[in-house]
Design a protein around this motif. Structure first.
Motif, PDB file in Angstrom:
ATOM      1  N   VAL A  26      11.522   8.370 -13.488  1.00 43.98           N
ATOM      2  CA  VAL A  26      10.825   8.108 -14.536  1.00 43.98           C
ATOM      3  C   VAL A  26       9.435   7.428 -14.709  1.00 43.98           C
ATOM      4  CG1 VAL A  26      10.727   7.604 -17.186  1.00 43.98           C
ATOM      5  CG2 VAL A  26      12.700   8.867 -16.265  1.00 43.98           C
ATOM      6  N   PHE A  27       9.505   5.934 -14.116  1.00 44.17           N
ATOM      7  CA  PHE A  27       8.488   5.262 -14.046  1.00 44.17           C
ATOM      8  C   PHE A  27       7.257   5.985 -12.870  1.00 44.17           C
ATOM      9  CE2 PHE A  27      10.648   2.143 -16.402  1.00 44.17           C
ATOM     10  CZ  PHE A  27       9.599   1.740 -17.416  1.00 44.17           C
ATOM     11  N   LEU A  28       7.787   6.419 -11.995  1.00 41.07           N
ATOM     12  CA  LEU A  28       6.960   7.002 -10.953  1.00 41.07           C
ATOM     13  C   LEU A  28       6.359   8.294 -11.455  1.00 41.07           C
ATOM     14  CD1 LEU A  28       8.880   6.416  -7.701  1.00 41.07           C
ATOM     15  CD2 LEU A  28       6.908   5.345  -8.226  1.00 41.07           C
ATOM     16  N   ALA A  29       7.100   9.053 -12.223  1.00 41.24           N
ATOM     17  CA  ALA A  29       6.314  10.193 -12.903  1.00 41.24           C
ATOM     18  C   ALA A  29       5.468   9.779 -13.787  1.00 41.24           C
ATOM     19  CB  ALA A  29       7.467  11.047 -13.593  1.00 41.24           C
ATOM     20  N   ILE A  30       5.553   9.024 -14.665  1.00 43.92           N
ATOM     21  CA  ILE A  30       4.650   8.296 -15.739  1.00 43.92           C
ATOM     22  C   ILE A  30       3.514   7.919 -14.963  1.00 43.92           C
ATOM     23  CG2 ILE A  30       4.087   6.633 -17.497  1.00 43.92           C
ATOM     24  CD1 ILE A  30       6.966   7.001 -18.090  1.00 43.92           C
ATOM     25  N   SER A  31       3.353   7.012 -13.873  1.00 42.55           N
ATOM     26  CA  SER A  31       2.232   6.464 -13.245  1.00 42.55           C
ATOM     27  C   SER A  31       1.774   7.690 -12.523  1.00 42.55           C
ATOM     28  CB  SER A  31       2.848   5.518 -12.288  1.00 42.55           C
ATOM     29  OG  SER A  31       2.012   5.397 -11.126  1.00 42.55           O
TER      30      SER A  31
ATOM     31  N   GLY B 221       0.770  -1.388   0.110  1.00 46.60           N
ATOM     32  CA  GLY B 221       0.085   0.046  -0.045  1.00 46.60           C
ATOM     33  C   GLY B 221       0.890   1.280   0.000  1.00 46.60           C
ATOM     34  N   PHE B 222       2.194   1.206   0.350  1.00 43.50           N
ATOM     35  CA  PHE B 222       2.942   2.307   0.401  1.00 43.50           C
ATOM     36  C   PHE B 222       3.310   2.723  -1.012  1.00 43.50           C
ATOM     37  CE2 PHE B 222       6.930   4.814   0.524  1.00 43.50           C
ATOM     38  CZ  PHE B 222       6.812   5.415   1.364  1.00 43.50           C
ATOM     39  N   LEU B 223       3.823   1.702  -1.870  1.00 45.02           N
ATOM     40  CA  LEU B 223       4.216   1.784  -3.067  1.00 45.02           C
ATOM     41  C   LEU B 223       3.018   2.353  -4.136  1.00 45.02           C
ATOM     42  CD1 LEU B 223       7.102  -0.364  -4.096  1.00 45.02           C
ATOM     43  CD2 LEU B 223       6.996   1.916  -4.494  1.00 45.02           C
ATOM     44  N   THR B 224       1.730   1.819  -3.819  1.00 46.38           N
ATOM     45  CA  THR B 224       0.724   2.272  -4.479  1.00 46.38           C
ATOM     46  C   THR B 224      -0.001   3.204  -4.214  1.00 46.38           C
ATOM     47  OG1 THR B 224      -0.497   0.561  -3.266  1.00 46.38           O
ATOM     48  CG2 THR B 224       0.206  -0.086  -5.413  1.00 46.38           C
ATOM     49  N   SER B 225       0.268   3.831  -3.271  1.00 51.84           N
ATOM     50  CA  SER B 225      -0.500   5.092  -2.679  1.00 51.84           C
ATOM     51  C   SER B 225       0.212   6.496  -3.317  1.00 51.84           C
ATOM     52  CB  SER B 225      -0.303   5.477  -1.229  1.00 51.84           C
ATOM     53  OG  SER B 225       0.825   5.585  -0.760  1.00 51.84           O
ATOM     54  N   THR B 226      -0.513   7.438  -3.486  1.00 57.26           N
ATOM     55  CA  THR B 226      -0.004   8.812  -4.204  1.00 57.26           C
ATOM     56  C   THR B 226       1.139   9.132  -3.375  1.00 57.26           C
ATOM     57  OG1 THR B 226      -1.911   9.927  -3.002  1.00 57.26           O
ATOM     58  CG2 THR B 226      -1.992   9.557  -5.416  1.00 57.26           C
ATOM     59  N   ILE B 227       1.061   9.296  -2.006  1.00 55.34           N
ATOM     60  CA  ILE B 227       2.029   9.737  -1.275  1.00 55.34           C
ATOM     61  C   ILE B 227       3.317   9.131  -1.032  1.00 55.34           C
ATOM     62  CG2 ILE B 227       2.709  10.669   1.005  1.00 55.34           C
ATOM     63  CD1 ILE B 227      -0.451  11.409   1.308  1.00 55.34           C
ATOM     64  N   GLY B 228       3.072   7.811  -1.181  1.00 57.74           N
ATOM     65  CA  GLY B 228       4.260   6.888  -1.289  1.00 57.74           C
ATOM     66  C   GLY B 228       5.135   6.926  -2.371  1.00 57.74           C
TER      67      GLY B 228
ATOM     68  N   THR C 124       1.481  11.002 -13.435  1.00 59.31           N
ATOM     69  CA  THR C 124       1.171  11.874 -14.355  1.00 59.31           C
ATOM     70  C   THR C 124      -0.505  10.953 -15.009  1.00 59.31           C
ATOM     71  OG1 THR C 124       3.092  12.290 -14.901  1.00 59.31           O
ATOM     72  CG2 THR C 124       1.252  13.006 -16.585  1.00 59.31           C
ATOM     73  N   ARG C 125      -0.459   9.913 -15.255  1.00 59.63           N
ATOM     74  CA  ARG C 125      -1.654   9.051 -15.639  1.00 59.63           C
ATOM     75  C   ARG C 125      -2.667   9.275 -14.698  1.00 59.63           C
ATOM     76  NH1 ARG C 125      -0.105   3.752 -19.049  1.00 59.63           N
ATOM     77  NH2 ARG C 125      -2.143   3.447 -18.294  1.00 59.63           N
ATOM     78  N   GLN C 126      -2.475   8.893 -13.225  1.00 64.73           N
ATOM     79  CA  GLN C 126      -3.287   9.086 -12.267  1.00 64.73           C
ATOM     80  C   GLN C 126      -3.752  10.475 -12.275  1.00 64.73           C
ATOM     81  OE1 GLN C 126      -1.391   7.107  -8.942  1.00 64.73           O
ATOM     82  NE2 GLN C 126      -3.127   7.339  -7.687  1.00 64.73           N
ATOM     83  N   ASN C 127      -2.986  11.560 -12.322  1.00 65.34           N
ATOM     84  CA  ASN C 127      -3.651  12.850 -12.323  1.00 65.34           C
ATOM     85  C   ASN C 127      -4.248  13.351 -13.220  1.00 65.34           C
ATOM     86  OD1 ASN C 127      -1.902  13.065 -10.056  1.00 65.34           O
ATOM     87  ND2 ASN C 127      -0.414  14.168 -10.842  1.00 65.34           N
TER      88      ASN C 127
END
Ligand code: FES
Lengths: 264, 226
Positions: B76-81, B8-15, B83-86
């Motif tokens: 890069v991967f976190l940024a893409i993920s 849940g940490f890695l999948t949360s926006t704040i994590g 951005t898609r969520q946003n």
């Protein structure tokens, strides 16, 4: 009517949408002879009276207290949540903020987590569910305790109070380019984290509220500060930093569940 | 109490923001040290080449490279993920855009575009230099790579200098929003320090960008003449 009162004429471009499934579009209305002493919602009331007298459907918008304290009202005026005036809800915005001939575009809050109910009304129950997930405290019943026996520093009390002024209107979500509910959620997390009464659920609160926030489909914070600039209660971005700390602490130092036995 | 990162940490926006910020901070530190090391070119070609030689001759360089590549990929991967969520969180925009403070600043609004160009730059930069022509030189009896010569060669091409400048300005803009946001994402921002962190972030960006920019400019206009 004071001497400074003027009458102005405006053109309103209003988002009209019959229901959640309708596509919606802008319609133009004239607001004639509006007193600059009127509030924005009173101006809309007058426009609606006219629409009703013509047999048209009035413009739907949320409102309740009209005193800037309940958080019911709110829509975008020319791309700004609650309109151009700082620290003001749209119900407390007065027509003296506008001038003769202004053309104003009125739109509902737009976010995937806020489906549009009708016209300028958006369904903000996602925010209620975030509060239900952890924005509460345990209050034991019994003899009322003297309030002054619960010690708290002046500074913490002030900060908690600042955070507690959030009225949950959703302007932060509406203004954020990511439709994030971080400022709203953070205000409640900070408010309760700073108070002695909030300590019992403190370790799980941020975690649960953030999980709900994500589940509702709000975006993430990119620190643009649009939320705080649009907030009618000036909730500060500092609260988001506090929430992030609370969240990390909750995740990293998760307490082991105590096994109480019981023979099940 | 156990120290762990529960699911849940890695999948949360704040994590995700924490990790993206952490990876960004590693790179922010790297670009500053890279810029500072490169300044040795103003002292002498030998000093510059010896520094490069010292850096690459131990085994530690492999560990550093591994960390840099790892953090870059996760950033890069976190940024893409995110951005898609946003984007998914706001599928329809407003007809009118706001003004003043309420509008996201250019630097924060275009982080993705800046980042993408900087990424292309990093790759092309590695191809040009790390994997570029291998000249040799001898400094105090030690045979080493003459990176200085390659640099002088490269920065005589106006096209390359221009592309380099554009990318470094973008890197600066990226850092000016990024460094400050790291403090915010990490929860270090508070009322008293907020303006200081913002200024610090801007100063950091300006120092790194100008420090780098000075080098091709110097070579193009001064060193190549001599
Ligand atoms: S109607 Fe209650 S805050 Fe505006």
């Amino acid at each position: 009517m004071s001497e400074l009162t003027k009458k102005i004429n405006l053109i309103l471009k209003v988002w009209r949408q019959k229901g959640p499934k309708d596509v919606g579009s802008f319609k133009e209305y004239e607001a004639k002879g509006v007193s600059t002493d009127a509030s924005f919602l009173e101006m809309l009331d007058a426009v609606n009276e006219e629409l009703i007298s013509k047999g048209d459907d009035p413009i739907a918008f949320d409102h309740d207290c009209r005193e800037g304290i309940c958080g019911s009202c709110g829509f975008m005026i020319d791309g700004e949540a609650h309109g151009p005036q700082k620290s003001t809800t749209v119900c407390q915005l007065h027509m003296r903020a506008f001038k003769e001939g202004d053309v104003l575009t009125l739109e509902p809050w737009r976010a995937s987590a806020f489906p549009i109910i009708k016209d300028l009304m958006a369904d903000r129950s996602a925010m209620d569910r975030i509060i239900m997930a952890g924005g509460y405290i345990s209050a034991n019943t019994g003899g009322a305790r003297d309030a002054n026996s619960i010690l708290i520093s002046k500074n913490d009390a002030d900060q908690a109070f600042n955070a507690a002024t959030c009225i949950g209107c959703g302007a932060c979500v509406a203004s954020c380019k990511n439709a994030a509910a971080m400022l709203f959620t953070a205000a409640k997390v900070s408010h309760l984290a700073l108070l002695p009464q909030g300590q019992i659920e403190r370790k799980t609160r941020a975690e649960r509220m953030v999980a709900q926030m994500d589940a509702e489909g709000f975006g993430a914070c990119t620190s643009t500060g649009s939320c705080s600039a649009s907030c009618p209660k000036d909730i500060s971005l500092v609260n988001i930093a506090q929430m992030n700390r609370e969240f990390l602490k909750a995740k990293v130092f998760k307490e082991d569940q105590v096994d109480v036995g019981g023979g099940f | 109490m156990s120290l762990s990162l529960p699911h849940g940490f890695l999948t949360s926006t704040i994590g995700k923001k924490y990790l993206m910020g952490l990876a960004g901070a590693v790179w922010a530190g790297f670009v500053l040290s890279h810029m500072a090391g490169n300044l040795l070119m103003f002292i002498s070609a030998d000093a510059y080449n010896s520094y490069g030689h010292a850096l690459t001759s131990g085994n530690i360089i492999y560990a550093i490279e591994l960390i840099l590549v790892g953090t870059l990929i996760s950033h890069v991967f976190l940024a893409i993920s995110l951005t898609r969520q946003n984007r998914a969180a706001r599928t329809s925009g407003y007809a009118v855009s706001p003004r003043g403070e309420k509008v996201a600043r250019f630097g924060s609004k275009t982080m993705g575009v800046q980042g993408s160009i900087v990424l292309v730059f990093i790759i092309s930069h590695l191809i040009t230099f790390k994997y570029g022509t291998y000249y040799e030189t001898t400094v105090n009896g030690v045979v080493m790579r003459d990176l200085y010569r390659l640099m002088v060669e490269v920065f005589q091409q106006p096209g390359y200098v221009f592309w380099y400048l554009v990318c470094l300005v973008l890197l600066g803009v990226h850092l000016s929003h990024g460094v400050g946001s790291v403090f915010q994402s990490f929860g270090l921002m508070n009322g008293r320090y907020q303006p200081i962190f913002r200024k610090l972030s801007l100063a950091y960006a300006v120092i790194v960008a100008l420090g780098f920019i000075a080098q091709p400019i110097y070579i193009y206009f001064v060193a190549s003449l001599g």
